[in-house]
Write a protein that holds these residues in place. Sequence first.
Motif, mmCIF file in Angstrom:
data_model
loop_
_atom_site.group_PDB
_atom_site.id
_atom_site.type_symbol
_atom_site.label_atom_id
_atom_site.label_comp_id
_atom_site.label_asym_id
_atom_site.label_seq_id
_atom_site.Cartn_x
_atom_site.Cartn_y
_atom_site.Cartn_z
ATOM 1 N N ASP A 75 39.644 34.173 47.480
ATOM 2 C CA ASP A 75 39.895 34.234 48.925
ATOM 3 C C ASP A 75 41.312 34.721 49.180
ATOM 4 O O ASP A 75 42.225 34.514 48.375
ATOM 5 C CB ASP A 75 39.702 32.854 49.553
ATOM 6 N N GLY A 76 41.504 35.348 50.321
ATOM 7 C CA GLY A 76 42.816 35.828 50.702
ATOM 8 C C GLY A 76 42.716 36.700 51.937
ATOM 9 O O GLY A 76 41.694 36.674 52.650
ATOM 10 N N TYR A 77 43.777 37.431 52.218
ATOM 11 C CA TYR A 77 43.779 38.323 53.386
ATOM 12 C C TYR A 77 42.572 39.255 53.332
ATOM 13 O O TYR A 77 41.909 39.485 54.345
ATOM 14 C CB TYR A 77 45.086 39.107 53.403
ATOM 15 N N PHE A 78 42.287 39.837 52.171
ATOM 16 C CA PHE A 78 40.996 40.436 51.877
ATOM 17 C C PHE A 78 40.348 39.578 50.792
ATOM 18 O O PHE A 78 41.022 39.131 49.862
ATOM 19 C CB PHE A 78 41.135 41.868 51.350
ATOM 20 N N VAL A 79 39.057 39.361 50.892
ATOM 21 C CA VAL A 79 38.330 38.628 49.868
ATOM 22 C C VAL A 79 37.903 39.602 48.782
ATOM 23 O O VAL A 79 37.427 40.708 49.071
ATOM 24 C CB VAL A 79 37.099 37.923 50.469
ATOM 25 N N THR A 80 38.084 39.207 47.530
ATOM 26 C CA THR A 80 37.656 40.037 46.408
ATOM 27 C C THR A 80 36.645 39.272 45.564
ATOM 28 O O THR A 80 36.630 38.037 45.534
ATOM 29 C CB THR A 80 38.839 40.450 45.519
ATOM 30 N N HIS A 81 35.807 40.042 44.866
ATOM 31 C CA HIS A 81 34.793 39.487 43.974
ATOM 32 C C HIS A 81 34.883 40.258 42.664
ATOM 33 O O HIS A 81 34.711 41.473 42.646
ATOM 34 C CB HIS A 81 33.389 39.634 44.564
ATOM 35 N N ARG A 82 35.130 39.545 41.563
ATOM 36 C CA ARG A 82 35.234 40.194 40.264
ATOM 37 C C ARG A 82 33.939 39.972 39.479
ATOM 38 O O ARG A 82 33.477 38.845 39.316
ATOM 39 C CB ARG A 82 36.416 39.627 39.472
ATOM 40 N N LYS A 83 33.389 41.079 38.960
ATOM 41 C CA LYS A 83 32.169 41.007 38.169
ATOM 42 C C LYS A 83 32.517 40.802 36.699
ATOM 43 O O LYS A 83 33.662 40.952 36.286
ATOM 44 C CB LYS A 83 31.349 42.284 38.363
ATOM 45 N N ARG A 84 31.499 40.497 35.912
ATOM 46 C CA ARG A 84 31.722 40.250 34.496
ATOM 47 C C ARG A 84 32.279 41.470 33.776
ATOM 48 O O ARG A 84 33.020 41.352 32.799
ATOM 49 C CB ARG A 84 30.402 39.820 33.834
ATOM 50 N N ASP A 85 31.912 42.655 34.237
ATOM 51 C CA ASP A 85 32.423 43.873 33.591
ATOM 52 C C ASP A 85 33.794 44.275 34.115
ATOM 53 O O ASP A 85 34.268 45.369 33.874
ATOM 54 C CB ASP A 85 31.431 45.028 33.757
ATOM 55 N N ASN A 86 34.453 43.374 34.855
ATOM 56 C CA ASN A 86 35.802 43.551 35.401
ATOM 57 C C ASN A 86 35.843 44.493 36.597
ATOM 58 O O ASN A 86 36.912 44.929 37.018
ATOM 59 C CB ASN A 86 36.789 44.024 34.327
ATOM 60 N N THR A 87 34.688 44.825 37.138
ATOM 61 C CA THR A 87 34.655 45.548 38.399
ATOM 62 C C THR A 87 35.129 44.626 39.518
ATOM 63 O O THR A 87 34.767 43.444 39.560
ATOM 64 C CB THR A 87 33.227 46.036 38.707
ATOM 65 N N VAL A 88 35.935 45.156 40.421
ATOM 66 C CA VAL A 88 36.459 44.367 41.533
ATOM 67 C C VAL A 88 35.884 44.914 42.832
ATOM 68 O O VAL A 88 36.071 46.097 43.167
ATOM 69 C CB VAL A 88 37.995 44.399 41.568
ATOM 70 N N LEU A 89 35.179 44.055 43.538
ATOM 71 C CA LEU A 89 34.604 44.414 44.829
ATOM 72 C C LEU A 89 35.474 43.850 45.939
ATOM 73 O O LEU A 89 35.902 42.694 45.886
ATOM 74 C CB LEU A 89 33.186 43.860 44.953
ATOM 75 N N LEU A 90 35.740 44.673 46.925
ATOM 76 C CA LEU A 90 36.560 44.261 48.069
ATOM 77 C C LEU A 90 35.643 44.049 49.257
ATOM 78 O O LEU A 90 34.814 44.912 49.578
ATOM 79 C CB LEU A 90 37.597 45.326 48.399
ATOM 80 N N GLU A 91 35.798 42.923 49.901
ATOM 81 C CA GLU A 91 34.976 42.588 51.073
ATOM 82 C C GLU A 91 35.767 42.889 52.335
ATOM 83 O O GLU A 91 36.876 42.389 52.515
ATOM 84 C CB GLU A 91 34.584 41.107 51.016
ATOM 85 N N ILE A 92 35.178 43.710 53.208
ATOM 86 C CA ILE A 92 35.867 44.099 54.442
ATOM 87 C C ILE A 92 35.053 43.620 55.639
ATOM 88 O O ILE A 92 33.951 44.131 55.895
ATOM 89 C CB ILE A 92 36.050 45.628 54.535
ATOM 90 N N PRO A 93 35.559 42.642 56.386
ATOM 91 C CA PRO A 93 34.879 42.238 57.616
ATOM 92 C C PRO A 93 34.819 43.405 58.591
ATOM 93 O O PRO A 93 35.688 44.284 58.591
ATOM 94 C CB PRO A 93 35.752 41.101 58.153
ATOM 95 N N VAL A 94 33.827 43.411 59.426
ATOM 96 C CA VAL A 94 33.643 44.548 60.329
ATOM 97 C C VAL A 94 34.830 44.722 61.266
ATOM 98 O O VAL A 94 35.187 45.848 61.639
ATOM 99 C CB VAL A 94 32.324 44.390 61.123
#
Length: 940
Positions: A75-94
């Motif tokens: 959690d943070g100013y932008f929420v991030t999600h890290r996958k097992r393969d080290n891919t980082v997904l950025l969550e952007i609210p509308v």
Amino acid sequence: MRGVARLVVAAWLPTTMVACVKYYPVDSGSATPGAVSPATVAAAADTTGSAGKQDKDKGPFKKWDEVLKDTEKTDGYFVTHRKRDNTVLLEIPVDRLGQDFGMVLHYSRGAGDFDVQQGLPLTAAQLMRFQRVGDKVHLIHVNTRFVADPGSAYQAGLSSNLGHSVVAAFDIKSEHDTTQALLLDLTPFVVSDYARISNQLTAYYGQKPVSLAKDRSYVGRILGFPRNIEIDAELTFTSSSVPQLSPGYAVSDPRSVPVGVRYSMFALPDTPMTPRYADDRVGHFVTARWDFSRDQSDSPFLRYVNRWRLEKKVPSAEMSEPRDPIVYYVDPSVPGPYRKYVKEGIEAWNKAFEAAGYRNAIVAKDPPAGDSTWSAEDIRYSTVRWTPSYNMGYAIGPSQADPRTGEILNADVLISASFLRYWLTEYEEVVARDRLMELYTDGLKFREGMQPELAAYFCLAELGKAHQAAFGRTALVALGEAEVGAMPAEYVGDAIRDLIMHEVGHTLGLRHNFKASSGIPYEKLNDKEFTRQNGLTLSVMEYAPINLAADRADQGYYWNREVGAYDRWAIRYAYSTILVSGQGMETPDSSATGSSPSGGGPDLRPAIDAAEEVEGLRQIASLGADPLHAYGTDEDTWLGAFAIDPNTTAWDLGSDPLAFARDRAAIVRRIQPHLEDRLVAEGEGYQRLRSAMTGLIFERYLALAPVPKTVGGIEFARDHKGDPNARPPFRPLGADAQREAVRFLMEQAFSEDSWEFDPELLNKLPPNRFSHWGVGNPIPVDYPVHTQVVLIQMALLGDLMATPRLWRLVDNEPRTPAGQEPYRVSELLETLTEAIWSELGADGSAARPINSFRRNLQRQHLRHLEGLLLDSGISGPVAAPEDARSLARLELTRLSQRMARALAGAGLDTMTEAHLAESKARIDRVLEAALVEGQLRLRR
């Protein structure tokens, strides 16, 4: 800093009238120049065909939960999600689409070499936004340099003619069914060479290509906080060759350089800070905008002071505490013995803020004990940290700023642990000139590779102070006032406090002030009461050497103990609450403030009329002619022979540069005979003598280096017309002052007895003879005394005879007021010739032997005269004045004649005879070549 450039560079960039700021918040429906409108987005979406052709039940994207399966959320100013393969997904609210945020890059992990140092900046603060375009999201770097009044014709045209760069494009991985939030794969953007590090590294590999190895690069640590996120990219850069310009000791295999890059994304204030107009009489970092609506003004630029947002608890009070003080936390990395001095260096600035009407405006604290939520990476916390560094001693004061207004949001001062090692350890590199110059060269190289927005923030204060502290330590030990293994606590503590004040000053928005030292009368330097009040240098933003009194009984403070008179004035300008009501002042023109408000847009300012505030600022800035407010900065100083003002110089003290240099030379001569007795104990090697000797020679050069600026010198003033005691911008120095400077250099650097050494001491200057990485095995092994001396003489003589200086002497003739005598090129060249070749005799006297130091000097003098005559470029980057070429021919002709008479006489030793014969032959060849060249030029 947690995001902004971490150099002493601090991203020092600055709610009032949008009429002044002309910054227009952007959402997807804004009319901001370059923004993407809803219609554009719809058109782009239609172009992709995804909206109508996908199965409406399935949708164009994968399911949200499916994409986030087995991910780790931060959690943070932008929420991030890290996958097992080290891919980082950025969550952007509308609601974040089209919303501006800040981003900066700096080194999160250094390599110890190649100027890759943890904390150094890679970008200035950038204004960024995510914008949806069909099934993609663009990351846009917003261009903030150009503005126009809202609703004006200029603004309409600017919206179609201003480039906002799309720096990355992301496929949308998923869209939340309910919130419409988007998921993007941020990995390709973060694991890239967006910062162009390969360009920097290539310089060290002899122009061999350096590239990013993506298979050895990945996303490292991710930290999330309420108003920022920090993402570390662990990158590896490779080359097929080994580096040519650095040993690469700090990297196990320099063909593979690991680099950590920190991406900091942070929220901007909901209400932009009220900007404050900058003024060229006071030295602040500024945020600049080109305003097309200022078509009737002298300058199109709007310039705002970079500063923290301070507001009084009691706005109408002359003195008040702030609602929210500026707080610096002393990080646990700062060693215990030094924490006291670090805190004192931070809170010393309260004296300056009192001049602006604030009590306890800046506070130093320890981090809260046992609080696991506290982190130095959190944008809410500013810090002072100690950081280890193998190959570069530095201290930097970066800050994180709102790129819209320059409001400073956060700052981190980083002190290299090497600052103390460079002058407290007892090894050869402590004060070795070659080591110091290597570090200066590396630092300057780093500056050349910096973005233009960052170059103004470059700082070498720590590096120079380390040498100064080493010189002072050598002097005190040699004079019996300190022991080799222990320095007085106040000496060490005061040096740390002085450095902290300098770097914190940068984070408060202040630029360097290299003219400050000239405002202290030389005879007052050891007056503790005077210097406690005004500083040793008027400003801690000066590069100040250690203050060593020639009369040891009269010793004052070694270092600045408090901020100076100039510092209080500069802080007053930037931070005072201006309440000048009811005067109905008109809007200022650009010549008064460098900027002016122009209408348009909602008014975000508090209830202070812009013109009234500007008038209050004018009254403060108009005090620039006060001797205690002397100001000159980097672009006034680092120009070589193009620098005109001898009062604007680094590493000098007091109002009399000749007196300072003379006393420094006297101290060196006084301590030199005591080096062996005091620095080398029974059973120890002599290596410490070699480094001490080199440091003393280099210190003599530092003291002499500013003296040539007096020749052709022009005092430069920033006063405006009508200021109290206003001075004209330029005032050429009198001929007597210039003659005295030339005579002084003849005496101290060029005379027959300028450089005298004890033979016994020269034979006790061995180098370190260990042979392994990290230590040098110098060649030659014996001490290169002639090389050391001739390098200094070359630098001083080259500066005196540089073509920009000669041109200034020519131009100063018509500038010199009636009734005063100008100092001419002819007198300079004739004086140099007579002094440098005095062994040839004058008025019929016989020639005498010439010693080895003088022979080297004379060869350098001939090279410069020949360069002027042939216009070879050796004497400067511009062609020599034709008068100088004519005078060079005259001096060479006379020298040839005098040499012929000396060679025809008797009593010369063989070496002198050989030197004069070779020099005459050389002169004659050059005169012939110049004659042939002149004939060819005439034919053309």
